[in-house]
Design an enzyme around this catalytic site. Structure first.
Site, mmCIF file in Angstrom:
data_model
loop_
_atom_site.group_PDB
_atom_site.id
_atom_site.type_symbol
_atom_site.label_atom_id
_atom_site.label_comp_id
_atom_site.label_asym_id
_atom_site.label_seq_id
_atom_site.Cartn_x
_atom_site.Cartn_y
_atom_site.Cartn_z
ATOM 1 N N GLU A 13 0.893 -1.174 0.000
ATOM 2 C CA GLU A 13 0.000 0.000 0.000
ATOM 3 C C GLU A 13 0.916 1.205 0.000
ATOM 4 O O GLU A 13 1.545 1.508 1.018
ATOM 5 C CB GLU A 13 -0.867 0.021 1.269
ATOM 6 N N GLU A 47 4.641 13.159 -4.504
ATOM 7 C CA GLU A 47 3.890 13.208 -3.245
ATOM 8 C C GLU A 47 4.629 14.124 -2.256
ATOM 9 O O GLU A 47 5.790 13.880 -1.941
ATOM 10 C CB GLU A 47 3.820 11.784 -2.683
HETATM 11 P P1 NAP Z 1 8.415 4.828 4.616
HETATM 12 O O1 NAP Z 1 9.609 5.646 4.772
HETATM 13 O O2 NAP Z 1 8.282 4.028 3.376
HETATM 14 O O3 NAP Z 1 8.344 3.896 5.907
HETATM 15 C C1 NAP Z 1 7.285 3.016 6.150
HETATM 16 C C2 NAP Z 1 7.735 1.931 7.101
HETATM 17 O O4 NAP Z 1 8.755 1.153 6.475
HETATM 18 C C3 NAP Z 1 8.334 2.421 8.386
HETATM 19 O O5 NAP Z 1 8.000 1.517 9.412
HETATM 20 C C4 NAP Z 1 9.825 2.362 8.106
HETATM 21 O O6 NAP Z 1 10.611 2.233 9.272
HETATM 22 C C5 NAP Z 1 9.906 1.110 7.276
HETATM 23 N N1 NAP Z 1 11.055 1.033 6.383
HETATM 24 C C6 NAP Z 1 11.735 2.052 5.792
HETATM 25 N N2 NAP Z 1 12.720 1.557 5.003
HETATM 26 C C7 NAP Z 1 12.650 0.209 5.102
HETATM 27 C C8 NAP Z 1 13.385 -0.853 4.506
HETATM 28 N N3 NAP Z 1 14.380 -0.619 3.666
HETATM 29 N N4 NAP Z 1 13.064 -2.117 4.837
HETATM 30 C C9 NAP Z 1 12.037 -2.369 5.672
HETATM 31 N N5 NAP Z 1 11.304 -1.407 6.267
HETATM 32 C C10 NAP Z 1 11.598 -0.127 5.961
HETATM 33 O O7 NAP Z 1 7.071 5.671 4.689
HETATM 34 P P2 NAP Z 1 6.646 6.729 5.785
HETATM 35 O O8 NAP Z 1 7.405 7.963 5.525
HETATM 36 O O9 NAP Z 1 6.649 6.134 7.128
HETATM 37 O O10 NAP Z 1 5.106 6.934 5.396
HETATM 38 C C11 NAP Z 1 4.686 7.754 4.401
HETATM 39 C C12 NAP Z 1 4.345 6.992 3.139
HETATM 40 O O11 NAP Z 1 3.363 5.994 3.399
HETATM 41 C C13 NAP Z 1 3.728 7.898 2.105
HETATM 42 O O12 NAP Z 1 4.304 7.643 0.854
HETATM 43 C C14 NAP Z 1 2.259 7.475 2.107
HETATM 44 O O13 NAP Z 1 1.576 7.748 0.920
HETATM 45 C C15 NAP Z 1 2.350 6.038 2.394
HETATM 46 N N6 NAP Z 1 1.071 5.516 2.931
HETATM 47 C C16 NAP Z 1 0.302 4.722 2.132
HETATM 48 C C17 NAP Z 1 -0.915 4.244 2.589
HETATM 49 C C18 NAP Z 1 -1.785 3.361 1.723
HETATM 50 O O14 NAP Z 1 -2.727 2.769 2.235
HETATM 51 N N7 NAP Z 1 -1.515 3.249 0.426
HETATM 52 C C19 NAP Z 1 -1.349 4.569 3.866
HETATM 53 C C20 NAP Z 1 -0.549 5.386 4.653
HETATM 54 C C21 NAP Z 1 0.669 5.848 4.166
HETATM 55 P P3 NAP Z 1 11.213 3.543 9.993
HETATM 56 O O15 NAP Z 1 10.072 4.386 10.345
HETATM 57 O O16 NAP Z 1 11.891 2.949 11.173
HETATM 58 O O17 NAP Z 1 12.131 4.172 9.012
#
Ligand code: NAP
Length: 804
Positions: free
Chosen positions: A266, A397
């Site tokens: 997602e 985004e």
């Molecule tokens: P993110 O940087 O992709 O991180 C999401 C999660 O993944 C966090 O728990 C992060 O841990 C972890 N993570 C990061 N790098 C990783 C890796 N290489 N391997 C495994 N896990 C990893 O996203 P975010 O900044 O938290 O959230 C914002 C994004 O989420 C936006 O793009 C938004 O659109 C998307 N989102 C999508 C939905 C949907 O339903 N489509 C819903 C909500 C949000 P850490 O926090 O410890 O870095």
């Protein structure tokens, strides 16, 4: 002073929600948290902790553990151990557990809401009225599926141990979307919350244990992104469910490629908010407020691209600016606040960077003159106008309270602009003309479309993306599939050949001779090998062909040696045939029956061809043709019986789940059952409105090339089916790398499956691969099960409120 003047000038007094209970909970834990494994708090093996802050005040809230490899091993081990008993627990008992969790969440609703607001910065109004009620709702809804599973989903079992990784924008809600369906269906879970917002996941874990969930069913492991990677790479994890950025989603797609782990993603979005001139403009203004300033715009489906019909654009933007002047930014615990704090300074800097870039690229900036708190991480509501559709702020985004505005003239232009992005998560369409609104909603490529409303969610309606917004759905019946496996199928554990590392694709299926230059003269004249592209037989671009041999090594024919250019032409033809999806389902069904009829008329000829290539007995070859005819009937049957459902959400109006085609599907067929597998894959894909580029069996391709004539005589429009013969892996690689292919199904080797999954990450195309494992194409379950229809469709939910 008149009463009216008083009403207009009266200032807001503070209306803070008390933080006492949340502080007391933090204090009870001495503001230091371990990992939650097997319903117990566990010290991290690393001995390391991370500071969590309240972004609204900068105050340190607590320390949370940084998990290392031994901790992830322990959590996965606990989940594995619990899986045996939990998956065998009767559905009714699991339903009771989920219901108990929902009740306990409701009991602790206030504590959860306040802590969520303190940890994330979102207004208490939202955490109290949206996040927490939906959290409980997801557990109640899925308690229902646990109850019904044995009766309604008899052919399915749980996937196993699921690793779940969530972002920081809706910490509790994202957790609910993932954990509730997983455990309802008998899976066990290791969840990693985002680093900025770990506290409510820990509180949730404690509540779950208090509600009596057996140890090991839900484990919460806090840690950095590396801890996430450890979960993703753990060999004993059967599935990864991820919500987060498209960038990280791509990394995880590559990390899991070839492992046989299921994956749902997602991801991000850049959702359009489309306003037609006949819309209730004041209603639409409130819609914009909700679309882009809800949760400070840190919403995956935020309506961050405002598209307004030119005739009302000036008026609409003026109204919007006025409305922005009345938004209140401040202490998120204050019940009268509209916009709270940005989650972290890093995120604030990113948002500000995008705004500055937008201005540099020529946009006009508007930020209302409203007070912001002096301390804390606050960003004003922001509007960028005069933005070009190609500007980076219109494409990328921003994930903050920043709206970019553009105009359009006609509905067709609105659709084109709405779809002018690599994402496809959601859209909001505003018009009082139901014909226009529904038509635009049908044409926008997005998993959710809200008509005259926005940001409505419910457990009964699946949520998820098209295109680079990811694949898989969370919620609704459509979301269940992510946590189920057909009972006949064990977790694929593909054995990758270590000798196949050079190009990664593994060995060719048999010792095939080198291609030779085609000759169109002599005895082969009626067998000049051709491709079938855009409804025409076409010579292979490279003018090379390959001989086809029978079981004793005798030459039984020749086919064209397809190359990159042939695939490109075929993909182009498949796109040009997109109108196939708009044909009535009845028409598509008729054409499917017609194909079956024409195949039946030539059944003997096809049987002989199969026998000549494979050495099968005549009877077996004939049975393969008969089974293929039956498959075409099955697909024809499904052509008009899978349109969708009315989802039972609380909306007054209709929430309609439509099963739309995926688009252009690339299909690489296996070598076994050369006609039956070809037809079993092709038929459901086209019956459901997709167009295909199909690569037949590499070893026994002749039944497929004979199929051209069947298609030609069955009224199949040009471009719906394109057949390219040649090396399966060479052609699958081109398909996997092609940006305009929406999904790729591959039934070659384990190594090839790994490559297909990894390469498809570039445009996040959906993949369905066989990992080189056997499949009994003759079996109804394995050759024509629900899986085929699932892969051939994607669900769009349209929300349409009603009321005079
Ligand atoms: P993110 O940087 O992709 O991180 C999401 C999660 O993944 C966090 O728990 C992060 O841990 C972890 N993570 C990061 N790098 C990783 C890796 N290489 N391997 C495994 N896990 C990893 O996203 P975010 O900044 O938290 O959230 C914002 C994004 O989420 C936006 O793009 C938004 O659109 C998307 N989102 C999508 C939905 C949907 O339903 N489509 C819903 C909500 C949000 P850490 O926090 O410890 O870095």
């Amino acid at each position: 002073m008149s009463v009216k003047t008083y009403l207009k000038t009266m200032p807001y007094g503070p209306a803070p929600e008390a933080a006492d209970a949340a502080n007391a909970w933090l204090d009870r834990h001495e503001r230091k948290f371990g990992l939650f494994i097997n319903n117990r708090w566990v010290e991290p093996s690393t001995g390391e902790y991370y500071d969590n802050f309240n972004p609204a005040t900068g105050e340190k809230l607590a320390q949370t553990a940084q998990a290392g490899q031994p901790d992830v091993d322990a959590a996965v081990g606990a989940a594995r151990e619990a899986f045996a008993a939990w998956s065998a627990t009767p559905g009714h008992a699991r339903a009771r557990h989920l219901y108990a969790i929902a009740r306990h969440l409701q009991k602790h609703a206030r504590l959860l809401a306040v802590l969520e607001t303190m940890d994330n910065g979102k207004p208490i109004r939202e955490s109290r009225d949206i996040d927490v009620p939906l959290l409980a709702r997801h557990f109640t809804y899925h308690a229902g599926w646990a109850q019904l599973m044995e009766r309604e989903l008899p052919g399915y079992g749980p996937v196993g141990v699921v690793g779940q990784i969530i972002p920081w924008n809706f910490p509790l809600l994202m957790l609910a979307w993932k954990i509730a369906p997983a455990i309802a269906l008998g899976n066990t879970v290791v969840l990693k919350p985002a680093s900025y917002t770990r506290l409510t996941a820990l509180l949730f874990a404690e509540i779950v244990a208090e509600a009596g969930l057996p140890p090991g069913v839900v484990n919460v492991v806090t840690g950095s992104s590396q801890a996430g990677t450890l979960i993703v790479e753990h060999p004993d994890v059967d599935k990864i469910a991820f919500t987060g950025s498209t960038e990280v989603g791509r990394v995880l797609r590559r990390l899991t490629a070839g492992s046989g782990k299921r994956l749902s993603l997602e991801l991000g979005g850049k959702s359009p908010f489309v306003v037609f001139d006949d819309a209730d403009l004041d209603g639409a203004i409130e819609g914009v407020v909700d679309a882009i300033w809800f949760n400070q715009g840190q919403v995956c489906c935020a309506g961050s691209r405002l598209l307004v019909q030119e005739s009302v654009a000036g008026r609409f933007i003026e109204k919007l600016k006025q409305r922005m002047g009345h938004l209140r930014v401040g202490d998120p615990l204050d019940k009268a606040i509209d916009i709270g704090a940005i989650v972290d300074q890093t995120q604030w800097d990113t948002i500000d960077g995008w705004v500055k870039r937008g201005v540099t690229e020529g946009a006009a900036l508007f930020q209302p003159d409203i007070p912001l708190p002096e301390k804390g991480c606050f960003y004003p509501p922001t509007l960028l106008t005069g933005v070009e559709p190609t500007a980076s702020v219109a494409q990328e985004e921003i994930f903050g309270p920043v709206l970019v505005a553009m105009t359009f003239r006609t509905p067709a232009e609105a659709v084109a602009l709405a779809n002018n992005t690599r994402y496809g998560l959601a859209a909001s369409v505003w018009s009082d003309n139901v014909n226009v609104a529904l038509d635009v909603a049908r044409h926008i490529k997005a998993g959710t479309v809200w008509i005259n409303c926005t940001n409505l969610f419910d457990a009964a309606s699946g949520f998820g993306g098209y295109r680079e917004s990811g694949f898989g759905r969370e919620g609704g019946e459509e979301g269940l599939f992510e946590y189920l496996r057909p009972r006949w199928q064990a977790r694929p554990r593909p054995a990758l050949d270590p000798a196949a590392k050079a190009d990664g694709w593994g060995k060719a299926p048999a010792a095939l001779p080198a291609p030779v230059e085609s000759s169109s003269t002599g005895a082969d004249i009626d067998r000049t090998p051709k491709m079938y592209i855009g409804g025409k037989q076409k010579r292979p671009d490279g003018n090379y062909s390959r001989p086809v041999f029978g079981p004793k090594g005798e030459r039984v024919g020749e086919v064209g040696e397809g190359n990159r250019k042939d695939i490109r032409d075929a993909v182009e033809a498949a796109h040009a045939a997109a109108k196939w999806a708009a044909l009535t389902p009845y028409n598509r069904a008729q054409i499917m029956y017609y194909i079956a009829e024409n195949l039946a008329a030539r059944a003997d000829e096809f049987a002989r061809r199969i026998a000549a290539q494979t050495g099968q007995a005549a009877k077996a070859a004939r049975a393969e043709v008969e089974a293929s005819i039956e498959r075409l009937f099955t697909a024809a049957a499904w052509a008009d019986k899978l349109g969708g459902t009315v989802q039972e959400t609380p909306l007054r109006g209709l929430t309609v789940g439509l099963r739309e085609p995926v688009g252009v599907i690339g299909i690489a067929c296996p070598d076994e059952a050369p006609l039956l597998a070809f037809v079993s894959l092709l038929a459901p894909a086209i019956a459901r409105g997709n167009t295909v580029v199909i690569v037949p069996s590499e070893v026994h391709p002749l039944a497929a090339t004979d199929f051209y004539q069947v298609l030609d005589t069955s009224d199949v429009p040009p471009g719906v089916v394109n057949i390219v013969t040649g090396s399966r892996d060479h052609l699958a690689k081109v398909l996997a790398e092609h940006e305009d292919v929406d999904a790729l199904w591959y039934f070659g080797s384990a190594e090839g499956s790994a490559q297909v999954e990894a390469l498809s990450a570039a445009n996040m195309k959906r993949t369905w691969v066989g990992y080189g494992l056997p499949r009994d194409w003759a079996s109804e379950e394995q050759g024509a099960g629900e899986e085929f229809l699932h892969e051939a469709t994607q669900v769009k939910n349209i929300w349409l409120p009603s009321g005079a």
